[in-house]
Design an enzyme around this catalytic site. Structure first.
Site, PDB file in Angstrom:
ATOM      1  N   GLN A  94      -9.442 -12.538   4.804  1.00  0.00           N
ATOM      2  CA  GLN A  94      -9.913 -11.202   4.407  1.00  0.00           C
ATOM      3  C   GLN A  94     -10.357 -11.264   2.949  1.00  0.00           C
ATOM      4  OE1 GLN A  94      -7.825  -7.047   3.594  1.00  0.00           O
ATOM      5  NE2 GLN A  94      -7.588  -7.627   5.732  1.00  0.00           N
ATOM      6  N   TYR A 145     -13.493  -6.812   2.980  1.00  0.00           N
ATOM      7  CA  TYR A 145     -12.836  -5.578   2.515  1.00  0.00           C
ATOM      8  C   TYR A 145     -13.680  -4.876   1.456  1.00  0.00           C
ATOM      9  CZ  TYR A 145     -10.587  -8.063  -1.557  1.00  0.00           C
ATOM     10  OH  TYR A 145     -10.314  -8.764  -2.706  1.00  0.00           O
ATOM     11  N   TYR A 165       0.814  -1.226   0.000  1.00  0.00           N
ATOM     12  CA  TYR A 165       0.000   0.000   0.000  1.00  0.00           C
ATOM     13  C   TYR A 165       0.845   1.274   0.000  1.00  0.00           C
ATOM     14  CZ  TYR A 165      -4.099  -2.953   1.064  1.00  0.00           C
ATOM     15  OH  TYR A 165      -5.095  -3.905   1.031  1.00  0.00           O
TER      16      TYR A 165
HETATM   17  P1  NAP Z   1     -13.914   1.097   0.608  1.00  0.00           P
HETATM   18  O1  NAP Z   1     -13.592   1.147   2.033  1.00  0.00           O
HETATM   19  O2  NAP Z   1     -14.986   0.212   0.104  1.00  0.00           O
HETATM   20  O3  NAP Z   1     -14.238   2.547   0.064  1.00  0.00           O
HETATM   21  C1  NAP Z   1     -13.368   3.619   0.223  1.00  0.00           C
HETATM   22  C2  NAP Z   1     -14.004   4.812  -0.469  1.00  0.00           C
HETATM   23  O4  NAP Z   1     -15.160   5.223   0.251  1.00  0.00           O
HETATM   24  C3  NAP Z   1     -13.070   5.989  -0.543  1.00  0.00           C
HETATM   25  O5  NAP Z   1     -13.314   6.612  -1.799  1.00  0.00           O
HETATM   26  C4  NAP Z   1     -13.543   6.876   0.604  1.00  0.00           C
HETATM   27  O6  NAP Z   1     -13.280   8.218   0.276  1.00  0.00           O
HETATM   28  C5  NAP Z   1     -15.031   6.591   0.622  1.00  0.00           C
HETATM   29  N1  NAP Z   1     -15.647   6.736   1.963  1.00  0.00           N
HETATM   30  C6  NAP Z   1     -15.225   6.214   3.135  1.00  0.00           C
HETATM   31  N2  NAP Z   1     -16.065   6.540   4.137  1.00  0.00           N
HETATM   32  C7  NAP Z   1     -17.055   7.293   3.583  1.00  0.00           C
HETATM   33  C8  NAP Z   1     -18.220   7.919   4.094  1.00  0.00           C
HETATM   34  N3  NAP Z   1     -18.533   7.828   5.392  1.00  0.00           N
HETATM   35  N4  NAP Z   1     -18.991   8.630   3.245  1.00  0.00           N
HETATM   36  C9  NAP Z   1     -18.690   8.713   1.919  1.00  0.00           C
HETATM   37  N5  NAP Z   1     -17.608   8.125   1.379  1.00  0.00           N
HETATM   38  C10 NAP Z   1     -16.797   7.415   2.198  1.00  0.00           C
HETATM   39  O7  NAP Z   1     -12.609   0.764  -0.275  1.00  0.00           O
HETATM   40  P2  NAP Z   1     -11.260  -0.013  -0.171  1.00  0.00           P
HETATM   41  O8  NAP Z   1     -10.190   0.911   0.230  1.00  0.00           O
HETATM   42  O9  NAP Z   1     -11.136  -0.769  -1.457  1.00  0.00           O
HETATM   43  O10 NAP Z   1     -11.463  -1.146   0.956  1.00  0.00           O
HETATM   44  C11 NAP Z   1     -11.229  -0.925   2.323  1.00  0.00           C
HETATM   45  C12 NAP Z   1      -9.933  -1.561   2.785  1.00  0.00           C
HETATM   46  O11 NAP Z   1      -9.933  -2.965   2.574  1.00  0.00           O
HETATM   47  C13 NAP Z   1      -8.688  -1.105   2.011  1.00  0.00           C
HETATM   48  O12 NAP Z   1      -8.339   0.219   2.322  1.00  0.00           O
HETATM   49  C14 NAP Z   1      -7.712  -2.164   2.411  1.00  0.00           C
HETATM   50  O13 NAP Z   1      -7.203  -1.918   3.719  1.00  0.00           O
HETATM   51  C15 NAP Z   1      -8.586  -3.404   2.375  1.00  0.00           C
HETATM   52  N6  NAP Z   1      -8.502  -4.123   1.074  1.00  0.00           N
HETATM   53  C16 NAP Z   1      -7.954  -5.358   1.057  1.00  0.00           C
HETATM   54  C17 NAP Z   1      -7.832  -6.036  -0.145  1.00  0.00           C
HETATM   55  C18 NAP Z   1      -7.218  -7.407  -0.161  1.00  0.00           C
HETATM   56  O14 NAP Z   1      -6.936  -7.940  -1.248  1.00  0.00           O
HETATM   57  N7  NAP Z   1      -7.008  -8.015   0.987  1.00  0.00           N
HETATM   58  C19 NAP Z   1      -8.282  -5.470  -1.349  1.00  0.00           C
HETATM   59  C20 NAP Z   1      -8.872  -4.218  -1.291  1.00  0.00           C
HETATM   60  C21 NAP Z   1      -8.986  -3.557  -0.075  1.00  0.00           C
HETATM   61  P3  NAP Z   1     -12.361   9.173   1.227  1.00  0.00           P
HETATM   62  O15 NAP Z   1     -11.119   8.417   1.565  1.00  0.00           O
HETATM   63  O16 NAP Z   1     -12.142  10.368   0.378  1.00  0.00           O
HETATM   64  O17 NAP Z   1     -13.213   9.446   2.421  1.00  0.00           O
END
Ligand code: NAP
Length: 279
Positions: A160, A188, A52
């Site tokens: 995860q 996630y 990341y």
């Molecule tokens: P997510 O959490 O589904 O979405 C993040 C998006 O939502 C960002 O654009 C954020 O914008 C927005 N957001 C967050 N809170 C909000 C709210 N209260 N109101 C409106 N918009 C909001 O996306 P993700 O980052 O893909 O998934 C979460 C985590 O899962 C990752 O960060 C990572 O740690 C983990 N992950 C793991 C894998 C894996 O392969 N293991 C893959 C993908 C992700 P802002 O930041 O501008 O607020």
């Protein structure tokens, strides 16, 4: 729901956590402030990964002085997941995170190095106190069975996997397998990586209606739905402090049966796909 037992670790871990993928796209100070605001609001389960970018370094700064409050998770990429490579990668993550231990260390997705090697590396780290537990990510049931055969019962702390309103495939087999085997299920991308149902139109209107009834937000409703089953956790990412506090309100949100049934119908889980979806 505030905290749950995290698989076989026996640790109580916040059901709603914080993700950090692309958090380095925010200004550094804002990202640090967002993570701290989240921890202050009870989102003490923090997920990061060696891949990341500056994510681990940002987390390291955010949790300085707060390490004891946080359940800290990082991940090794499959290309580094030989027995020695796992240990090297973990030590580098610990340096970036400015800590001496991870609470859980995951294989980011199934790769080409033999799983026996990766698990041996995890066990070396555990014996040395550099990780307290280990788990996997993006593992379907056959991958989980293979890991269980190698490691034995109650060694895999978590799996995860991708889980949001429009992607519920894991409900068919992965969630039941995890529940039956004492493996925590961490979902996630709970907001579809930003592709969230528009709360003002179409299927998003239901989220708004339920949110209004509880005096909360559509995003909090989604988080409550995605953690309605025992043994499940979720890790939304935000680089904004106000949103971290908003996401934390889902900890106190209990949806009733009628609301769950309505969400289930509006965002159906569909058929089981041949391969596990992942980002
Ligand atoms: P997510 O959490 O589904 O979405 C993040 C998006 O939502 C960002 O654009 C954020 O914008 C927005 N957001 C967050 N809170 C909000 C709210 N209260 N109101 C409106 N918009 C909001 O996306 P993700 O980052 O893909 O998934 C979460 C985590 O899962 C990752 O960060 C990572 O740690 C983990 N992950 C793991 C894998 C894996 O392969 N293991 C893959 C993908 C992700 P802002 O930041 O501008 O607020």
């Amino acid at each position: 729901m505030d905290a749950r037992s995290f698989g076989s670790t026996g640790e109580r871990v916040s059901v709603i956590g914080q993700g950090t993928w692309r958090i380095d796209g925010s200004l550094w100070a804002e990202a640090v402030a967002a993570l701290r605001a989240g921890v202050d609001a009870g989102l003490t389960h923090i997920d990061t990964a060696e891949m990341y970018g500056d994510g681990e370094a940002i987390v390291g700064e955010a949790i300085a002085g707060l390490r004891e409050e946080v359940f800290l998770v990082s991940k090794v990429v499959p290309g580094n997941a030989t027995r020695r490579g796992v240990v090297r990668a973990c030590e580098q993550s610990l340096r970036r995170l400015r800590t001496d231990r991870l609470d859980c260390y995951l294989l980011h997705w199934p790769g080409n190095h033999p799983l026996e090697e990766t698990i041996a590396g995890f066990e070396d780290l555990r014996r040395d106190g550099k990780i307290l537990s280990w788990g996997v990510s993006n593992f379907d049931v056959d991958d989980l069975e293979a890991a269980l055969r190698i490691a034995g019962p109650y060694r895999i702390a978590c799996n995860q996997v991708l889980y949001h309103l429009r992607e519920r495939s894991i409900e068919h087999a992965v969630i039941p397998w995890c529940a039956a085997n004492g493996v925590a299920m961490v979902g996630y991308s709970p907001f579809g990586s930003g592709d969230f149902p528009d709360p003002t139109s179409g299927d998003g209107r239901l989220l708004s209606r339920i949110a209004e009834a509880h005096g909360t937000t559509p995003h909090a409703v989604a988080l409550a739905f995605l953690t309605r089953l025992d043994n499940t956790f979720t890790i939304p990412k935000t680089g904004r402090a106000a949103r971290a506090a908003e996401n934390a309100t889902a900890r106190d949100l209990a949806l009733d049966e009628a609301e769950i049934t309505a969400l289930d119908a509006q965002f159906p889980r569909g058929r089981r796909p041949k391969t596990l979806p992942m980002l």
